[in-house]
Design an enzyme around this catalytic site. Structure first.
Site, PDB file in Angstrom:
ATOM      1  N   HIS A 139      13.404  -5.347  -0.704  1.00  0.00           N
ATOM      2  CA  HIS A 139      13.819  -5.685   0.666  1.00  0.00           C
ATOM      3  C   HIS A 139      12.599  -5.919   1.547  1.00  0.00           C
ATOM      4  O   HIS A 139      11.580  -5.261   1.405  1.00  0.00           O
ATOM      5  CB  HIS A 139      14.748  -4.620   1.256  1.00  0.00           C
ATOM      6  CG  HIS A 139      14.154  -3.257   1.457  1.00  0.00           C
ATOM      7  ND1 HIS A 139      13.557  -2.867   2.635  1.00  0.00           N
ATOM      8  CD2 HIS A 139      14.066  -2.179   0.641  1.00  0.00           C
ATOM      9  CE1 HIS A 139      13.148  -1.613   2.539  1.00  0.00           C
ATOM     10  NE2 HIS A 139      13.436  -1.170   1.331  1.00  0.00           N
ATOM     11  N   ASP A 199      12.705  -5.796   5.017  1.00  0.00           N
ATOM     12  CA  ASP A 199      12.719  -5.140   6.332  1.00  0.00           C
ATOM     13  C   ASP A 199      12.038  -3.774   6.279  1.00  0.00           C
ATOM     14  O   ASP A 199      11.901  -3.171   5.220  1.00  0.00           O
ATOM     15  CB  ASP A 199      14.149  -4.998   6.862  1.00  0.00           C
ATOM     16  CG  ASP A 199      15.013  -4.073   6.017  1.00  0.00           C
ATOM     17  OD1 ASP A 199      14.981  -4.189   4.779  1.00  0.00           O
ATOM     18  OD2 ASP A 199      15.707  -3.224   6.601  1.00  0.00           O
ATOM     19  N   ASP A 205       7.153   0.306   2.050  1.00  0.00           N
ATOM     20  CA  ASP A 205       8.600   0.309   1.836  1.00  0.00           C
ATOM     21  C   ASP A 205       9.173  -0.869   2.606  1.00  0.00           C
ATOM     22  O   ASP A 205       9.409  -0.772   3.785  1.00  0.00           O
ATOM     23  CB  ASP A 205       9.160   1.650   2.326  1.00  0.00           C
ATOM     24  CG  ASP A 205      10.676   1.717   2.290  1.00  0.00           C
ATOM     25  OD1 ASP A 205      11.284   0.833   1.658  1.00  0.00           O
ATOM     26  OD2 ASP A 205      11.244   2.624   2.908  1.00  0.00           O
ATOM     27  N   GLU A 215      17.958  -3.589   4.493  1.00  0.00           N
ATOM     28  CA  GLU A 215      18.207  -2.419   3.657  1.00  0.00           C
ATOM     29  C   GLU A 215      18.137  -1.149   4.478  1.00  0.00           C
ATOM     30  O   GLU A 215      18.916  -0.221   4.302  1.00  0.00           O
ATOM     31  CB  GLU A 215      17.177  -2.369   2.514  1.00  0.00           C
ATOM     32  CG  GLU A 215      17.483  -1.335   1.440  1.00  0.00           C
ATOM     33  CD  GLU A 215      16.832   0.020   1.667  1.00  0.00           C
ATOM     34  OE1 GLU A 215      17.103   0.930   0.869  1.00  0.00           O
ATOM     35  OE2 GLU A 215      16.074   0.204   2.633  1.00  0.00           O
ATOM     36  N   GLU A 216      17.178  -1.093   5.415  1.00  0.00           N
ATOM     37  CA  GLU A 216      16.932   0.149   6.164  1.00  0.00           C
ATOM     38  C   GLU A 216      18.062   0.493   7.129  1.00  0.00           C
ATOM     39  O   GLU A 216      18.126   1.601   7.640  1.00  0.00           O
ATOM     40  CB  GLU A 216      15.606   0.044   6.931  1.00  0.00           C
ATOM     41  CG  GLU A 216      14.376  -0.144   6.045  1.00  0.00           C
ATOM     42  CD  GLU A 216      14.034   1.093   5.219  1.00  0.00           C
ATOM     43  OE1 GLU A 216      14.716   2.129   5.369  1.00  0.00           O
ATOM     44  OE2 GLU A 216      13.088   1.011   4.426  1.00  0.00           O
ATOM     45  N   ASP A 244      11.507  -0.143  -5.394  1.00  0.00           N
ATOM     46  CA  ASP A 244      11.555   0.458  -4.060  1.00  0.00           C
ATOM     47  C   ASP A 244      11.425   1.977  -4.163  1.00  0.00           C
ATOM     48  O   ASP A 244      12.110   2.704  -3.450  1.00  0.00           O
ATOM     49  CB  ASP A 244      12.887   0.064  -3.383  1.00  0.00           C
ATOM     50  CG  ASP A 244      12.899   0.357  -1.909  1.00  0.00           C
ATOM     51  OD1 ASP A 244      11.822   0.593  -1.340  1.00  0.00           O
ATOM     52  OD2 ASP A 244      14.006   0.355  -1.315  1.00  0.00           O
ATOM     53  N   HIS A 247       8.400   5.470   6.109  1.00  0.00           N
ATOM     54  CA  HIS A 247       8.925   5.630   7.480  1.00  0.00           C
ATOM     55  C   HIS A 247       8.001   6.497   8.323  1.00  0.00           C
ATOM     56  O   HIS A 247       8.454   7.221   9.203  1.00  0.00           O
ATOM     57  CB  HIS A 247      10.346   6.229   7.495  1.00  0.00           C
ATOM     58  CG  HIS A 247      11.331   5.449   6.683  1.00  0.00           C
ATOM     59  ND1 HIS A 247      12.689   5.682   6.716  1.00  0.00           N
ATOM     60  CD2 HIS A 247      11.164   4.426   5.809  1.00  0.00           C
ATOM     61  CE1 HIS A 247      13.307   4.840   5.904  1.00  0.00           C
ATOM     62  NE2 HIS A 247      12.387   4.080   5.327  1.00  0.00           N
TER      63      HIS A 247
HETATM   64 ZN    ZN Z   1      13.021   0.863   0.754  1.00  0.00          ZN
END
Ligand code: ZN
Length: 417
Positions: free
Chosen positions: A84, A86, A147, A181-182, A204, A387
């Site tokens: 992903h 994003d 990520d 995805e997030e 991921d 994150h």
């Molecule tokens: Zn991820």
């Protein structure tokens, strides 16, 4: 083989993280933010530059492309690799300034734009395994975007390598890049038929060698307590407060287990996360998590029994219970396709890694894809401290992931001769 990948995955990664691709929970559009499309369109161009002529983006922003099978390998099942673009809405992903810390020697890494942001081996045991490697961080003000741009860069680098090395036998290799995805919508419009893969892998995950084939099964439970209101001055023996019923329920939840703050590993939990109420009615929202559907059933039963017990002494009170499925453990699907896991293990071993399994205490796009008919475990991509402004990855981990992708393709092709 490793040296050949170094420039590609890392240099792609260093470029991709400069695209701000943060997704947005509040948005009603798809993808949730237009800025994700900038990178997604860029990836289509880069795939075409590699000679992958069918690279395309659909109306939702999904990028799909095919590395064609090598001669004689047309019958090998098409294998997909998905990542992903994003990044998390929780931390800024604008103006990311990636820094490569060459030849990491175990000393603290201080991020220059906010010197209170320090990567220490004592807080990051996985850093200790990276001595001598090249660590990539952001500069202290933003997340890095490893990520899942490390996954994106690795898949791109693997595609580049396969296109340049037709001597490596493989079937059709399908490439998928997804938005959102997030914010939990990464597969909402994913067209499994258009993608055309029989099996797939998301890239991921964190640590080298990791294969994730299990994730939580999850339900949402809403319990509504219905009380009985009366004028509080004249309520003796008549009023039943729904607020008090709901509070009593929360008070009697297990104290020493079955909660997010007391469980890890394979333990599930029940988690009251929102409450709203008055005297007439009070609504409590709970998340149920377990690795089996049976375990979820038991938890739902336990909560329903407890709620019934609480209202039983009050004939004018009652409960309503609403249970909704959120997602299921992909192991239920993957158990039927052991070869998908087997090829990942073979590939990791060939890449010099020791494969190991870890369960995901959450959901994953791969789980949703698995239940949409595309069995999709998750593999490491080298993402750490996701994150967070202390997010990091390493050049060598990314190169290993590229090698694993190539070896997976080779392994599937060899098994079908
Ligand atoms: Zn991820």
């Amino acid at each position: 083989m490793a040296e050949a990948f170094t420039s590609s995955a890392a240099s792609r990664f260093l470029r991709y993280v400069r695209f701000d691709t943060q997704s947005d929970e509040q948005s009603q559009s798809y993808p949730s933010t237009d800025k994700q499309l900038v990178l997604l369109n860029r990836l289509v161009d880069e795939l075409k530059e590699l000679g992958i002529s069918d690279a395309s983006i659909d109306q939702y922003g999904y990028v799909m492309a095919t590395v064609p099978p090598t001669p004689g390998k047309e019958q090998v099942p098409a294998i997909g690799f998905v990542a992903h673009v994003d990044t998390s809405p929780e931390v800024s992903g604008a103006d990311v300034k990636p820094i490569v810390h060459r030849n990491y020697d175990g000393r603290d890494i201080v991020l220059p734009d906010d010197p209170s942001m320090v990567l220490r081996e004592t807080d990051n045991p996985e850093l200790a395994e990276q001595r001598g490697n090249d660590i990539i961080t952001a500069s202290g003000l933003t997340l890095l975007g490893s990520d899942d741009k490390s996954g994106v860069a690795e898949i791109m680098a693997a595609a580049e390598y396969l296109m340049a090395h037709p001597d490596i036998p493989h079937g059709a290799v399908k490439i998928g890049f997804t938005p959102d995805e997030e914010v939990g919508r990464g597969t909402q419009h994913f067209d499994v038929n258009r993608f055309g893969a029989r099996y797939a892998y998301t890239l991921d995950g964190p640590k080298r060698g990791e294969i994730e084939i299990e994730n939580f099964s999850a339900d949402a439970l809403t319990i509504t307590f219905k009380g009985f209101n009366a004028h509080p001055g004249y309520a003796k023996g008549r009023m039943v407060s729904a607020i008090k019923l709901a509070s009593e329920f929360v008070h009697r939840l297990p104290r020493h287990g079955l909660s997010p703050e007391t469980t890890d590993g394979y333990e599930g939990y029940v988690h009251p996360h929102a409450m709203q109420g008055g005297v007439e009615r009070a609504t409590l929202k709970l998340l149920l998590r377990d690795f089996t559907t049976k375990g979820l059933d038991e938890k739902a039963r336990m909560l329903t029994d407890l709620a019934e017990e609480i209202v039983r002494p009050f004939p004018s009170a009652s409960i309503d219970v609403d249970r909704r499925e959120s997602y299921r453990n992909m192991k239920e699907v993957l158990d039927r396709y052991p070869e998908v896991i087997e090829h990942a293990k073979i590939a990791m071993t060939r890449a010099g890694l020791t494969p190991y399994f870890r369960q995901i205490r959450g959901g994953t796009d791969g789980a949703r894809l698995s239940f949409m008919g595309l069995p999709t475990p998750n593999l490491f991509a080298g993402e750490h401290n996701i994150h967070s402004r202390l997010e990091w990855t390493s050049v060598q981990d990314m190169d290993k992931a590229v090698e694993v992708i190539i070896e997976i393709c080779r392994s599937w092709a060899q098994s079908q001769t």
